[in-house]
Design a protein around this motif. Structure first.
Motif, short mmCIF file in Angstrom:
data_model
loop_
_atom_site.label_atom_id
_atom_site.label_comp_id
_atom_site.label_asym_id
_atom_site.label_seq_id
_atom_site.Cartn_x
_atom_site.Cartn_y
_atom_site.Cartn_z
N GLU A 1 -5.86 -3.10 -35.40
CA GLU A 1 -4.69 -3.90 -35.07
C GLU A 1 -3.74 -3.06 -34.23
OE1 GLU A 1 -0.98 -5.84 -37.42
OE2 GLU A 1 -2.88 -5.79 -38.42
N GLU A 2 -3.24 -3.66 -33.15
CA GLU A 2 -2.35 -2.94 -32.24
C GLU A 2 -0.90 -3.14 -32.67
OE1 GLU A 2 -3.14 -3.09 -27.96
OE2 GLU A 2 -1.10 -3.84 -27.81
N ASN A 3 -0.15 -2.05 -32.69
CA ASN A 3 1.26 -2.12 -33.04
C ASN A 3 2.06 -2.27 -31.75
OD1 ASN A 3 3.78 -1.95 -34.10
ND2 ASN A 3 3.53 0.08 -34.98
N ASN A 4 2.81 -3.38 -31.62
CA ASN A 4 3.56 -3.66 -30.39
C ASN A 4 5.00 -3.17 -30.46
OD1 ASN A 4 1.41 -4.91 -29.09
ND2 ASN A 4 1.84 -6.86 -30.06
N LEU A 5 5.39 -2.48 -31.53
CA LEU A 5 6.75 -2.01 -31.67
C LEU A 5 6.81 -0.51 -31.45
CD1 LEU A 5 7.79 -4.03 -34.81
CD2 LEU A 5 8.20 -4.60 -32.44
N GLY A 6 8.00 0.00 -31.09
CA GLY A 6 8.18 1.43 -30.88
C GLY A 6 8.44 1.74 -29.42
N ALA A 7 8.30 3.03 -29.07
CA ALA A 7 8.54 3.47 -27.69
C ALA A 7 7.30 3.21 -26.84
CB ALA A 7 8.89 4.95 -27.67
N LYS A 8 7.49 2.57 -25.73
CA LYS A 8 6.40 2.27 -24.79
C LYS A 8 6.79 2.83 -23.43
CE LYS A 8 4.31 -0.25 -27.83
NZ LYS A 8 3.11 0.19 -28.49
N THR A 9 5.82 3.40 -22.73
CA THR A 9 6.07 3.96 -21.40
C THR A 9 5.36 3.11 -20.36
OG1 THR A 9 6.22 6.18 -22.33
CG2 THR A 9 5.89 6.02 -19.97
N ASN A 10 6.12 2.69 -19.36
CA ASN A 10 5.58 1.92 -18.25
C ASN A 10 5.51 2.84 -17.04
OD1 ASN A 10 4.73 -0.13 -16.61
ND2 ASN A 10 6.74 -1.06 -16.37
N THR A 11 4.32 2.95 -16.44
CA THR A 11 4.12 3.82 -15.30
C THR A 11 3.79 2.99 -14.06
OG1 THR A 11 3.24 5.52 -16.78
CG2 THR A 11 2.81 5.80 -14.44
N ALA A 12 4.45 3.31 -12.95
CA ALA A 12 4.19 2.63 -11.68
C ALA A 12 3.88 3.68 -10.62
CB ALA A 12 5.39 1.80 -11.27
N LYS A 13 2.88 3.40 -9.78
CA LYS A 13 2.49 4.34 -8.73
C LYS A 13 2.42 3.60 -7.40
CE LYS A 13 -1.06 7.58 -7.30
NZ LYS A 13 -2.34 8.19 -7.59
N ILE A 14 3.01 4.21 -6.36
CA ILE A 14 2.93 3.65 -5.02
C ILE A 14 1.60 4.09 -4.42
CG2 ILE A 14 3.96 3.61 -2.72
CD1 ILE A 14 6.64 4.26 -4.07
N GLU A 15 0.73 3.14 -4.15
CA GLU A 15 -0.60 3.45 -3.61
C GLU A 15 -0.59 3.57 -2.09
OE1 GLU A 15 -3.44 4.07 -5.22
OE2 GLU A 15 -2.52 3.83 -7.20
N GLU A 16 0.16 2.70 -1.42
CA GLU A 16 0.12 2.68 0.04
C GLU A 16 1.50 2.34 0.57
OE1 GLU A 16 -2.01 0.03 3.53
OE2 GLU A 16 -2.84 0.00 1.52
N THR A 17 1.92 3.03 1.62
CA THR A 17 3.19 2.73 2.26
C THR A 17 2.97 2.52 3.75
OG1 THR A 17 3.68 5.06 2.65
CG2 THR A 17 4.50 4.12 0.61
N LYS A 18 3.80 1.67 4.32
CA LYS A 18 3.75 1.40 5.75
C LYS A 18 5.17 1.34 6.27
CE LYS A 18 -0.40 -1.46 5.65
NZ LYS A 18 -0.98 -2.78 5.95
N ASN A 19 5.35 1.75 7.52
CA ASN A 19 6.63 1.57 8.18
C ASN A 19 6.38 1.36 9.66
OD1 ASN A 19 6.69 4.24 9.50
ND2 ASN A 19 6.86 5.00 7.40
N GLU A 20 7.30 0.73 10.33
CA GLU A 20 7.12 0.38 11.74
C GLU A 20 7.04 1.60 12.65
OE1 GLU A 20 10.02 -2.45 13.02
OE2 GLU A 20 9.56 -3.84 11.40
N ALA A 21 7.73 2.66 12.28
CA ALA A 21 7.74 3.86 13.12
C ALA A 21 6.47 4.69 12.96
CB ALA A 21 8.96 4.71 12.82
N GLY A 22 5.71 4.44 11.90
CA GLY A 22 4.48 5.17 11.67
C GLY A 22 4.66 6.54 11.07
N PHE A 23 5.79 6.79 10.39
CA PHE A 23 6.01 8.09 9.75
C PHE A 23 5.06 8.26 8.57
CE2 PHE A 23 10.37 7.25 11.46
CZ PHE A 23 10.34 8.25 12.42
N LYS A 24 4.61 9.49 8.35
CA LYS A 24 3.72 9.82 7.25
C LYS A 24 4.56 10.20 6.03
CE LYS A 24 -0.23 12.87 6.26
NZ LYS A 24 -0.41 12.42 4.98
N ASP A 25 4.09 9.82 4.85
CA ASP A 25 4.76 10.19 3.61
C ASP A 25 4.56 11.68 3.38
OD1 ASP A 25 5.97 10.30 1.17
OD2 ASP A 25 4.58 8.98 0.14
N THR A 26 5.65 12.44 3.40
CA THR A 26 5.55 13.90 3.28
C THR A 26 5.61 14.38 1.84
OG1 THR A 26 7.93 14.12 3.56
CG2 THR A 26 6.56 14.26 5.55
#
Length: 85
Positions: A1-26
Motif C-alpha cells: 500500500e502506498e502512503n500518499n502523505l508526508g514530504a514529496k519531492t517534485n523534479t522537473a528537467k528542461i530537456e530542450e531549449t530553443k531561441n530565435e537567436a540560436g544561442f547555445k545553453d552554456t
C-alpha cells in the motif's frame, strides 16, 4: 500500500531549449529544478474557531439588546405593551 502523505519531492528537467537567436545553453547543469511539498490531513480547526466566534458574537449582541430593553433605551419602547406593565 502506498502512503500518499508526508514530504514529496517534485523534479522537473528542461530537456530542450530553443531561441530565435540560436544561442547555445552554456549552463546545462542547472536545468533541473526540485520542489518539496508536505501533504497532511488537518480537519475541523478553522471551522470550530469560526463557530465559536459566531456564538460569542451572537451572545454579545443578544446581551446588548437585553440590556437595552431593560434600560428602555430602544426607540419606541413605550409602544410595546407587554414591556410596560
Amino acid at each position: 500500500e502506498e502512503n500518499n502523505l508526508g514530504a514529496k519531492t517534485n523534479t522537473a528537467k528542461i530537456e530542450e531549449t530553443k531561441n530565435e537567436a540560436g544561442f547555445k545553453d552554456t549552463n546545462e547543469e542547472d536545468n533541473i529544478g526540485e520542489a518539496t511539498i508536505v501533504l497532511s490531513i488537518k480537519t475541523g480547526e478553522a471551522v470550530s474557531i469560526m463557530i465559536i466566534m459566531m456564538i460569542i458574537t451572537s451572545l454579545g449582541m443578544c446581551g446588548y439588546m437585553w440590556v437595552a430593553l431593560i434600560n428602555k433605551k430602544l426607540p419606541n419602547i413605550n409602544e410595546i405593551k407587554f414591556l410596560n406593565k
